[in-house]
Design a protein around this motif. Structure first.
Motif, PDB file in Angstrom:
ATOM      1  N   PRO A 164       0.830  -1.218   0.000  1.00 15.45           N
ATOM      2  CA  PRO A 164       0.000   0.000   0.000  1.00 15.45           C
ATOM      3  C   PRO A 164       0.859   1.260   0.000  1.00 15.45           C
ATOM      4  O   PRO A 164       1.982   1.274   0.513  1.00 15.45           O
ATOM      5  N   ILE A 165       0.329   2.317  -0.590  1.00 22.62           N
ATOM      6  CA  ILE A 165       1.063   3.582  -0.667  1.00 22.62           C
ATOM      7  C   ILE A 165       0.877   4.398   0.604  1.00 22.62           C
ATOM      8  O   ILE A 165       1.809   5.048   1.088  1.00 22.62           O
ATOM      9  N   ASP A 166      -0.325   4.394   1.165  1.00 28.57           N
ATOM     10  CA  ASP A 166      -0.612   5.189   2.366  1.00 28.57           C
ATOM     11  C   ASP A 166       0.055   4.542   3.575  1.00 28.57           C
ATOM     12  O   ASP A 166      -0.210   3.383   3.909  1.00 28.57           O
ATOM     13  N   VAL A 167       0.906   5.313   4.250  1.00 33.87           N
ATOM     14  CA  VAL A 167       1.634   4.798   5.409  1.00 33.87           C
ATOM     15  C   VAL A 167       0.752   4.847   6.647  1.00 33.87           C
ATOM     16  O   VAL A 167       0.100   5.862   6.929  1.00 33.87           O
ATOM     17  N   VAL A 168       0.740   3.741   7.387  1.00 32.42           N
ATOM     18  CA  VAL A 168      -0.020   3.633   8.627  1.00 32.42           C
ATOM     19  C   VAL A 168       0.945   3.223   9.738  1.00 32.42           C
ATOM     20  O   VAL A 168       1.787   2.338   9.542  1.00 32.42           O
ATOM     21  N   ASN A 169       0.839   3.866  10.898  1.00 30.92           N
ATOM     22  CA  ASN A 169       1.708   3.530  12.027  1.00 30.92           C
ATOM     23  C   ASN A 169       1.298   2.201  12.646  1.00 30.92           C
ATOM     24  O   ASN A 169       0.132   1.816  12.615  1.00 30.92           O
ATOM     25  N   PHE A 170       2.267   1.521  13.241  1.00 29.13           N
ATOM     26  CA  PHE A 170       1.998   0.219  13.846  1.00 29.13           C
ATOM     27  C   PHE A 170       1.003   0.322  14.996  1.00 29.13           C
ATOM     28  O   PHE A 170       0.224  -0.595  15.220  1.00 29.13           O
ATOM     29  N   TRP A 171       1.062   1.419  15.749  1.00 27.93           N
ATOM     30  CA  TRP A 171       0.156   1.539  16.901  1.00 27.93           C
ATOM     31  C   TRP A 171      -1.266   1.915  16.472  1.00 27.93           C
ATOM     32  O   TRP A 171      -2.176   1.872  17.285  1.00 27.93           O
ATOM     33  N   GLU A 172      -1.451   2.291  15.214  1.00 29.93           N
ATOM     34  CA  GLU A 172      -2.783   2.604  14.719  1.00 29.93           C
ATOM     35  C   GLU A 172      -3.458   1.376  14.095  1.00 29.93           C
ATOM     36  O   GLU A 172      -4.621   1.098  14.380  1.00 29.93           O
ATOM     37  N   ASP A 173      -2.727   0.666  13.241  1.00 27.16           N
ATOM     38  CA  ASP A 173      -3.267  -0.518  12.567  1.00 27.16           C
ATOM     39  C   ASP A 173      -2.096  -1.449  12.252  1.00 27.16           C
ATOM     40  O   ASP A 173      -1.468  -1.323  11.200  1.00 27.16           O
ATOM     41  N   PRO A 174      -1.763  -2.383  13.169  1.00 29.76           N
ATOM     42  CA  PRO A 174      -0.580  -3.223  12.976  1.00 29.76           C
ATOM     43  C   PRO A 174      -0.604  -4.033  11.682  1.00 29.76           C
ATOM     44  O   PRO A 174       0.429  -4.186  11.029  1.00 29.76           O
ATOM     45  N   ILE A 175      -1.770  -4.558  11.304  1.00 28.47           N
ATOM     46  CA  ILE A 175      -1.838  -5.402  10.104  1.00 28.47           C
ATOM     47  C   ILE A 175      -1.561  -4.575   8.847  1.00 28.47           C
ATOM     48  O   ILE A 175      -0.784  -4.970   7.975  1.00 28.47           O
ATOM     49  N   GLU A 176      -2.211  -3.421   8.750  1.00 23.34           N
ATOM     50  CA  GLU A 176      -2.002  -2.562   7.572  1.00 23.34           C
ATOM     51  C   GLU A 176      -0.573  -2.025   7.546  1.00 23.34           C
ATOM     52  O   GLU A 176       0.040  -1.914   6.470  1.00 23.34           O
ATOM     53  N   ALA A 177      -0.026  -1.690   8.730  1.00 23.08           N
ATOM     54  CA  ALA A 177       1.358  -1.218   8.793  1.00 23.08           C
ATOM     55  C   ALA A 177       2.331  -2.315   8.364  1.00 23.08           C
ATOM     56  O   ALA A 177       3.330  -2.048   7.693  1.00 23.08           O
ATOM     57  N   PHE A 178       2.015  -3.553   8.738  1.00 25.32           N
ATOM     58  CA  PHE A 178       2.846  -4.685   8.314  1.00 25.32           C
ATOM     59  C   PHE A 178       2.879  -4.779   6.784  1.00 25.32           C
ATOM     60  O   PHE A 178       3.934  -5.001   6.189  1.00 25.32           O
TER      61      PHE A 178
END
Length: 313
Positions: A164-178
């Motif tokens: 994915p292009i949109d960066v997500v922090n691990f503490w916000e959404d671990p699966i998407e950040a992974f």
């Protein structure tokens, strides 16, 4: 330990002062100026001079440096001449992303490097050892942008998957950040694994030839007890040294990986500042990276005493 810590912290002051002077001097030796870039090629000399005056770039270099460094000492990194945003909040925001990428990459590297480095040492000159040595040679020789490009092509062409292009922090959404960080972190992790694996193998080969290891064998200890109970801790100092150096380098040198995977980290922020001749952004970003690097080295030095109590400062 307390006196050593005070001396080391005090020694950071001249180091960071020298780095700040070097950064400031090099940037102002680069041809071009921010005003010309911001106003474009059609700008008149009067408009360029007026913008330079408003940004304080018409003053002598020593005055510009003193104004900048006095602001740094007060926690004010200035504002971007290109966007007008405060620099320190942007640095901290971008650094949080770079830190997540670095930690993820280092964990991948260590998980690969330490077990296989130990296995390569205790099975020296075997087929396993040859495979590990070939991997370390390739990991050290192949640049990280080539590894990242191959991973992107491989996963997109053969698995029909792209991070994915949109960066997500691990503490916000671990699966998407992974999903976001897995490929860039693997790119960095392969480079980390190659260096740490090589050092782990070398350190264990040296330790396994020591007299105390022979004594442990003579006592009838199992190979697992000898390796993990005796050899591991005594081989840790060179491993920790190179691992700490790599963390520092990755925190400041992840710009290529961030650019390749479109991750808005600190490295990409500094690179954008270089493209735009945004002196405050580049100066503040590089100085911040230098501070993190020397603090990581200080932490590694303090870890030495925990690993080996014989070390005295």
């Amino acid at each position: 330990m307390g006196s050593y810590l005070i001396k080391r912290v005090a020694s950071l002051i001249p180091i960071l002062f020298g780095i700040s002077v070097l950064i400031f001097t090099i940037l102002h030796l680069v041809p071009g100026d921010p005003a010309s870039i911001m106003l474009g090629t059609s700008a008149t000399p009067e408009a360029i001079a007026a913008l330079n005056k408003s940004m304080g770039l018409d003053q002598p270099l020593i005055n510009q440096y003193l104004r900048w460094i006095s602001g740094i000492l007060q926690g004010n990194f200035g504002v971007s001449v290109h966007t007008g945003e405060e620099i320190l909040p942007q640095i901290l925001k971008r650094f949080a992303i770079t830190m997540q990428l670095t930690v993820f990459g280092v964990l991948i590297g260590w998980v690969l490097a330490i077990p296989f480095g130990i296995l390569s040492a205790i099975r020296a000159h075997s087929k396993t050892d040859i495979v590990v040595r070939v991997f370390t040679l390739l990991g050290i020789s192949v640049p990280n942008f080539a590894i990242g490009t191959l991973l992107l092509l491989g996963f997109s062409l053969y698995f029909n998957w792209f991070p994915p292009i949109d960066v997500v922090n691990f503490w916000e959404d671990p699966i998407e950040a992974f999903k976001v960080f897995i490929l860039p972190a693997t790119t960095m992790g392969i480079v980390v694994a190659a260096g740490v694996m090589r050092m782990t193998r070398s350190a264990f080969l040296e330790t396994m030839d020591k007299d105390f290891i022979r004594t442990a064998r003579a006592k009838g200890n199992s190979k697992w007890t000898i390796v993990m109970g005796h050899a591991f801790r005594n081989s840790s100092i060179p491993i920790v040294t190179i691992a700490g150096m790599q963390i520092g380098y990755l925190l400041g040198g992840s710009v290529i990986v961030e650019q390749l995977f479109s991750i808005p980290g600190l490295g990409q922020y500094i690179l954008e500042g270089i493209y735009q001749r945004d002196y405050p952004v580049v100066q503040g970003g590089v100085l911040f990276v230098a501070l993190v690097f020397v603090l990581v080295n200080l932490l590694i030095d303090l870890i030495y005493t925990w690993i080996d109590p014989r070390i005295k400062y």
